[in-house]
Design an enzyme around this catalytic site. Structure first.
Site, short mmCIF file in Angstrom:
data_model
loop_
_atom_site.label_atom_id
_atom_site.label_comp_id
_atom_site.label_asym_id
_atom_site.label_seq_id
_atom_site.Cartn_x
_atom_site.Cartn_y
_atom_site.Cartn_z
N SER A 30 156.71 103.38 -10.81
CA SER A 30 157.83 102.49 -11.11
C SER A 30 158.70 102.40 -9.86
O SER A 30 158.65 103.29 -8.99
CB SER A 30 158.66 103.11 -12.25
OG SER A 30 159.89 102.44 -12.41
N TYR A 75 162.76 109.93 -16.95
CA TYR A 75 161.86 108.88 -16.46
C TYR A 75 161.83 108.88 -14.92
O TYR A 75 160.76 108.83 -14.31
CB TYR A 75 162.35 107.54 -17.00
CG TYR A 75 161.42 106.37 -16.76
CD1 TYR A 75 160.38 106.09 -17.63
CD2 TYR A 75 161.60 105.53 -15.66
CE1 TYR A 75 159.54 105.00 -17.42
CE2 TYR A 75 160.77 104.44 -15.45
CZ TYR A 75 159.74 104.18 -16.33
OH TYR A 75 158.92 103.11 -16.11
P1 NAD Z 1 154.58 99.64 -23.51
O1 NAD Z 1 155.51 100.38 -24.40
O2 NAD Z 1 154.36 98.19 -23.72
O3 NAD Z 1 153.15 100.34 -23.50
C1 NAD Z 1 153.02 101.74 -23.43
C2 NAD Z 1 151.61 102.12 -23.78
O4 NAD Z 1 151.51 103.53 -23.74
C3 NAD Z 1 151.18 101.68 -25.20
O5 NAD Z 1 149.81 101.33 -25.18
C4 NAD Z 1 151.39 102.96 -26.00
O6 NAD Z 1 150.58 103.02 -27.17
C5 NAD Z 1 150.97 103.98 -24.98
N1 NAD Z 1 151.45 105.32 -25.27
C6 NAD Z 1 152.72 105.76 -25.46
N2 NAD Z 1 152.72 107.05 -25.75
C7 NAD Z 1 151.43 107.47 -25.71
C8 NAD Z 1 150.78 108.70 -25.94
N3 NAD Z 1 151.47 109.83 -26.25
N4 NAD Z 1 149.43 108.74 -25.84
C9 NAD Z 1 148.72 107.62 -25.56
N5 NAD Z 1 149.29 106.43 -25.34
C10 NAD Z 1 150.63 106.36 -25.42
O7 NAD Z 1 155.11 99.94 -22.01
P2 NAD Z 1 154.89 99.18 -20.61
O8 NAD Z 1 156.16 98.55 -20.24
O9 NAD Z 1 153.64 98.38 -20.64
O10 NAD Z 1 154.71 100.43 -19.65
C11 NAD Z 1 153.46 100.87 -19.17
C12 NAD Z 1 153.66 101.72 -17.92
O11 NAD Z 1 154.31 100.94 -16.91
C13 NAD Z 1 154.56 102.94 -18.17
O12 NAD Z 1 154.07 104.04 -17.43
C14 NAD Z 1 155.89 102.49 -17.61
O13 NAD Z 1 156.68 103.56 -17.19
C15 NAD Z 1 155.44 101.63 -16.45
N6 NAD Z 1 156.46 100.68 -15.99
C16 NAD Z 1 156.91 99.68 -16.81
C17 NAD Z 1 157.85 98.81 -16.32
C18 NAD Z 1 158.36 97.69 -17.14
O14 NAD Z 1 159.30 97.01 -16.70
N7 NAD Z 1 157.79 97.40 -18.30
C19 NAD Z 1 158.35 98.95 -15.01
C20 NAD Z 1 157.88 99.97 -14.23
C21 NAD Z 1 156.92 100.83 -14.71
#
Ligand code: NAD
Length: 281
Positions: A163, A176
């Site tokens: 991130s 985080y």
């Molecule tokens: P999201 O909530 O849409 O998806 C998260 C995924 O992780 C889902 O498939 C969920 O089922 C899974 N998950 C959660 N807990 C779990 C567990 N204990 N075991 C197995 N699976 C689990 O989130 P997102 O926004 O798509 O984020 C995905 C990644 O991208 C994360 O690591 C997040 O930190 C990173 N990220 C997101 C953003 C953003 O703006 N959305 C920015 C930077 C980084």
């Protein structure tokens, strides 16, 4: 592990579609790929010809339908493993089951992640533990599990979804930010230990991407600042993101495909920002 094959989805393999794709025949695991960025990465990898193991939580019927649709449209196999990424033994099982089913893991995308927003004073200890386990330790356990096979075949691509918060801090996100900084450290050490073995390890550092995880933050921030969602989006979430736009999850998927391909073989130990200029400040 349930596997959906293109034939099982009621379609005949189209030879011209199967061959000549950047990742044809590769086998990938994408953790947390039932939603958001992980699902988009899964789609892009499948589109490039990789067989993919989906992981995460969600409604079984919906996930099966998604896997069938992707398998049919991209002519690849999509399997599902429901490992809870906070549980090391289940992570080991995810990798070993994939190796048994497909013979190997070529590409590991450590993407599963959760968020919790609160000041340090009020941050629940169990949320700290859960975020460190899912956002950081799971990537270590998965990496440790795939490396012996990758080393023996002298090929591997490890892509950690970190991130912008792996590079800079923000208030109220102590666990985080700590976990994502840790992911960059894990990425560098993995890259250094595997640099001569045909394996690369890189981190993608997205700024804000429009996903369910961000949607939850809009609601939480609106409540804690007592402002409406338009204001939260522009002045809180995108305050640091100079282009004032959420990235599309498919942009992260496209970069993952590039990093998994042959043209990226010399990129290792890197953190690649996709943040609209955030960390240029
Ligand atoms: P999201 O909530 O849409 O998806 C998260 C995924 O992780 C889902 O498939 C969920 O089922 C899974 N998950 C959660 N807990 C779990 C567990 N204990 N075991 C197995 N699976 C689990 O989130 P997102 O926004 O798509 O984020 C995905 C990644 O991208 C994360 O690591 C997040 O930190 C990173 N990220 C997101 C953003 C953003 O703006 N959305 C920015 C930077 C980084």
């Amino acid at each position: 592990m349930n596997t959906i094959t293109p034939e099982g989805a009621g379609h005949r393999a189209d030879a011209s579609l199967v061959a000549n794709r950047a990742l044809s025949g590769r086998v990938a695991i994408v953790t947390g790929s039932t939603s958001g960025i992980g699902l988009a990465i899964l789609q892009e990898l499948a589109g490039a010809g990789a067989h993919v193991v989906m992981n995460g939580f969600g409604d079984t019927k919906e996930l099966t339908a998604t896997a069938q649709r992707l398998s049919a449209s991209h002519q690849v196999e999509i399997a599902f493993h429901g490992a809870d990424m906070s549980r090391p033994a289940e992570i080991v099982d995810l990798v070993s089951t994939t190796e048994m089913r497909f013979g190997r893991v070529d590409i590991l995308v450590n993407n599963a992640g959760i968020q919790h927003v609160a000041s340090i004073d009020e941050f629940p200890a169990e949320k700290w533990d859960a975020i460190l386990a899912i956002n950081l330790s799971s990537a270590f356990h998965a990496t440790q599990s795939v490396l012996p096979g990758m080393k023996s075949r002298r090929f591997g691509r490890i892509i950690n979804i970190a991130s912008a918060h792996g590079l800079v801090g923000s208030p109220y996100k102590v666990a985080y930010v700590a976990a994502k900084h840790g992911v960059l450290g894990l990425t560098k050490v993995t890259a250094l230990e595997t640099a001569e073995l045909g394996i690369t390890a890189n981190a993608i550092c997205p700024g804000y991407v429009w996903t369910p995880l961000v949607e939850k933050q809009i609601t939480a921030q609106a409540m804690s600042h007592n402002i409406d969602r338009t204001e939260v989006i522009r002045n809180v979430l995108l305050a640091q993101q100079p282009n004032k736009q959420f990235a599309e999850a498919s942009e992260i998927g496209a970069l993952a495909v590039f990093l998994a391909g042959d043209a990226a073989r010399s990129i290792t130990g890197a953190s690649l920002s996709v943040d609209g200029g955030w960390t240029a400040h």
